[in-house]
Design an enzyme around this catalytic site. Structure first.
Site, PDB file in Angstrom:
ATOM      1  N   HIS A 115       2.077  -5.122   2.695  1.00  0.00           N
ATOM      2  CA  HIS A 115       2.862  -4.227   2.017  1.00  0.00           C
ATOM      3  C   HIS A 115       3.750  -5.161   0.657  1.00  0.00           C
ATOM      4  O   HIS A 115       3.709  -4.726  -0.340  1.00  0.00           O
ATOM      5  CB  HIS A 115       3.921  -3.478   3.065  1.00  0.00           C
ATOM      6  N   GLU A 116       4.469  -6.156   1.059  1.00  0.00           N
ATOM      7  CA  GLU A 116       5.076  -6.935   0.331  1.00  0.00           C
ATOM      8  C   GLU A 116       4.082  -7.626  -0.775  1.00  0.00           C
ATOM      9  O   GLU A 116       4.686  -7.535  -1.935  1.00  0.00           O
ATOM     10  CB  GLU A 116       5.930  -7.968   1.039  1.00  0.00           C
TER      11      GLU A 116
HETATM   12 ZN    ZN Z   1       8.350  -1.967  -0.235  1.00  0.00          ZN
END
Ligand code: ZN
Length: 180
Positions: A115-116
Site C-alpha cells: 500500500h505505501e
Molecule cells: Zn495510504
C-alpha cells in the site's frame, strides 16, 4: 495573388514536415524502457523482508516500472512506533514508514508495504473498506490479508509510468491511521 501562393506553399511545407514527424513517433514510443526505482531498506529495521515482499508484489503486477533494492535510492524506508505512512516527494520518490501501531493492531504487514509503495507509484488513498482494493488501506480491517493491487490500481500505475509521463507531485501526510 502571389502572396496567397506563397502562403499555400509554406502551409504545404509545414504539413509535409509535420507528417514526417508523425511517421517517426511510433518508433520512439516502442523504445521507452522500464523505469527502475531503487529502494533502501538499510533503515527498515525488522521489516526489511516485508518491504521486499511489497516490492515483489508490484514487480509482478506492473511492467512499466520496477522496484529494486539498492542505493542511491529514490525510496527511503523507515520504521517507528506510529502509523504506517508515505511522504511522496514526486512520482517514484519519497519516504515510507512501517508503523508498529498498525502491526500491533494486527494489520497485515505485506499489505501495508504494498500500500505505501503504491503511494510512491502515484496512487492516492481510496477508503472504500473493500479488501480487494489495495489503496483502501486499513479501512478494509485487520482481517484483510490482500497485498495485491486491483486491476484499476495496476492500470493507473502503468499509465503513470507509461512513455516517461511524469504525474503531478502529491503528498500523502495522513494515512493508515485516519483510515479507521
Ligand atoms: Zn495510504
Amino acid at each position: 495573388m502571389l502572396q496567397n501562393k506563397i502562403r499555400r506553399l509554406v502551409v504545404g511545407v509545414v504539413t509535409a514536415v509535420a507528417s514526417l514527424l508523425v511517421v517517426t513517433s511510433p518508433a520512439t514510443a516502442e523504445t521507452s524502457a522500464v523505469r527502475v526505482i531503487k529502494y533502501d531498506t538499510s533503515q527498515a529495521q525488522e521489516f526489511k523482508a516485508a518491504w521486499d515482499e511489497g516490492a515483489k508484489v508490484w514487480n509482478a503486477s506492473v511492467k512499466n516500472v520496477r522496484l529494486e533494492p539498492g542505493t542511491p535510492a529514490q525510496i527511503r524506508i523507515l520504521a517507528d512506533n506510529g502509523w504506517p505512512r508515505a511522504q511522496v516527494s514526486g512520482l517514484g520518490r519519497g519516504t515510507v514508514w512501517m508503523g508498529r501501531t498498525a502491526v500491533n493492531d494486527g494489520h497485515h504487514v505485506p499489505r501495508i508495504t504494498a500500500h505505501e509503495l503504491g503511494h510512491i507509484l502515484g496512487l492516492p488513498d481510496r477508503r472504500t473498506g473493500l479488501c480487494v482494493d489495495l489503496m483502501s488501506g486499513a479501512s478494509a480491517g485487520t482481517g484483510c490479508k490482500n497485498p495485491l493491487p486491483n486491476a484499476a490500481e495496476k492500470a493507473q500505475v502503468e499509465r503513470n509510468f507509461a512513455g516517461g509521463f511524469v504525474a503531478p507531485t502529491s503528498t500523502d501526510g495522513s494515512d493508515w491511521a485516519l483510515a479507521g
